[in-house]
Write an enzyme that holds these catalytic residues in place. Structure first.
Site, PDB file in Angstrom:
ATOM      1  N   LYS A 172      -1.524   6.254 -14.122  1.00 12.58           N
ATOM      2  CA  LYS A 172      -1.228   7.439 -13.437  1.00 12.58           C
ATOM      3  C   LYS A 172       0.331   7.298 -13.210  1.00 12.58           C
ATOM      4  O   LYS A 172       0.906   8.617 -13.633  1.00 12.58           O
ATOM      5  CB  LYS A 172      -1.797   7.636 -12.054  1.00 12.58           C
TER       6      LYS A 172
ATOM      7  N   ARG B  74      -7.489   9.715  -2.535  1.00 14.63           N
ATOM      8  CA  ARG B  74      -8.371   8.388  -2.958  1.00 14.63           C
ATOM      9  C   ARG B  74      -9.608   8.394  -1.952  1.00 14.63           C
ATOM     10  O   ARG B  74     -10.334   7.365  -2.474  1.00 14.63           O
ATOM     11  CB  ARG B  74      -7.536   7.332  -2.559  1.00 14.63           C
TER      12      ARG B  74
ATOM     13  N   ARG C 222       2.649  -5.756 -15.151  1.00 15.68           N
ATOM     14  CA  ARG C 222       3.246  -4.408 -14.832  1.00 15.68           C
ATOM     15  C   ARG C 222       4.645  -4.713 -13.926  1.00 15.68           C
ATOM     16  O   ARG C 222       4.578  -5.849 -13.064  1.00 15.68           O
ATOM     17  CB  ARG C 222       2.508  -3.710 -13.584  1.00 15.68           C
TER      18      ARG C 222
ATOM     19  N   ARG D 169       5.168  -6.168  -8.096  1.00 13.06           N
ATOM     20  CA  ARG D 169       4.595  -5.665  -6.536  1.00 13.06           C
ATOM     21  C   ARG D 169       3.733  -7.108  -6.112  1.00 13.06           C
ATOM     22  O   ARG D 169       2.931  -7.589  -6.852  1.00 13.06           O
ATOM     23  CB  ARG D 169       3.694  -4.578  -7.014  1.00 13.06           C
TER      24      ARG D 169
ATOM     25  N   ARG E  89      -8.799  -4.243  -5.025  1.00  8.92           N
ATOM     26  CA  ARG E  89      -8.542  -2.668  -5.436  1.00  8.92           C
ATOM     27  C   ARG E  89      -9.207  -1.868  -6.267  1.00  8.92           C
ATOM     28  O   ARG E  89      -9.635  -0.720  -5.882  1.00  8.92           O
ATOM     29  CB  ARG E  89      -6.905  -2.730  -5.736  1.00  8.92           C
TER      30      ARG E  89
END
Ligand code: AMP
Ligand code: ZN
Length: 217
Positions: free
Chosen positions: A15, A90, A129, A162, A173
């Site tokens: 996203k 969400r 990431r 992160r 998650r």
């Protein structure tokens, strides 16, 4: 006409990367709830400190806090013509609050882009990431490496991982996504604004499909 577009999909479905590719093409403000929380966290605001515990566990920040933060962002001048929403809504209460807020402005959600990626690919994406400390631009050590290792192509900022991008937190998650966020797929499909996108393709192919899905707006 205004364009309010939602990027929907599980964590690490692309996203943020795709929002970066689309926002200039569409000339829309990019509103990413996760970026707003991380900005507040970095600046140690009361909101950031409240959100931290939830983010560290891979849980959702409570709706009242999240809705107030995002609606405040959407009320700013640069969102008057539309916005590219990334990571919000969400939950169903968030989606309903957004509908009400937009209806009060005489506008509505024009399109929801639902990005699908198989679950094992999501885990690989999240552990590789990296984000820029300065501008938040996302990278991936394998799929979207920066030109210079550890450095943002856009502004030379330092790249970091992160705290919540670990395999254990990611499992939680994903569970949260299936339990609380995936009902939004049917919510928006019923409104006739949902388009399904195959997010397992290369980054450029996904961008092409997304552009095609909003070309009529
Ligand atoms: P993201 O960068 O979108 O993966 O978001 C990082 C974290 O911020 C999430 O795991 C949540 O803890 C929190 N967060 C972001 N967006 C929302 C939202 N719409 N509702 C609740 N929590 C959120
Ligand atoms: Zn940067």
């Amino acid at each position: 006409m205004t364009s309010y577009i939602i990027l929907l999909g599980p964590p690490a479905s692309g996203k943020g990367t795709q929002a970066g590719n689309l926002r200039d093409h569409l000339n829309l403000a990019h509103v990413a709830s996760g970026d707003l929380f991380r900005y507040n966290l970095k600046n140690e605001t009361a909101l950031g400190l409240k959100a931290k515990a939830y983010m560290d566990r891979g849980e959702l920040v409570p709706d009242d806090i999240t809705i107030a933060m995002v609606l405040d962002r959407l009320s700013r001048e640069d969102c008057a013509e539309g916005a590219l929403l990334d990571g919000f809504p969400r939950t169903l209460p968030q989606a309903e609050a957004l509908d009400v807020a937009l209806a009060n402005k005489g506008v509505q959600i024009n399109r929801v882009l639902n990005i699908h990626v198989p679950e094992d690919a999501l885990i690989e994406r999240v552990t590789g990431r990296r984000l820029c400390r300065t501008c938040g631009e996302p990278y991936h050590i394998k799929f979207k490496p920066p030109q210079k290792e550890g450095i943002c192509d856009l502004d030379g900022g330092e790249l970091y991982q992160r705290d919540d991008d670990t395999e254990a937190t990611m499992r939680n998650r994903l569970k949260v996504y299936w339990d609380q966020t995936s009902p939004l797929i049917e919510y928006y499909r019923a409104k006739g604004v949902l388009v399904d996108i195959d997010g397992a393709q290369s980054i450029d192919h996904v961008t092409e499909d997304l552009k095609a899905a909003v070309a009529d707006l």
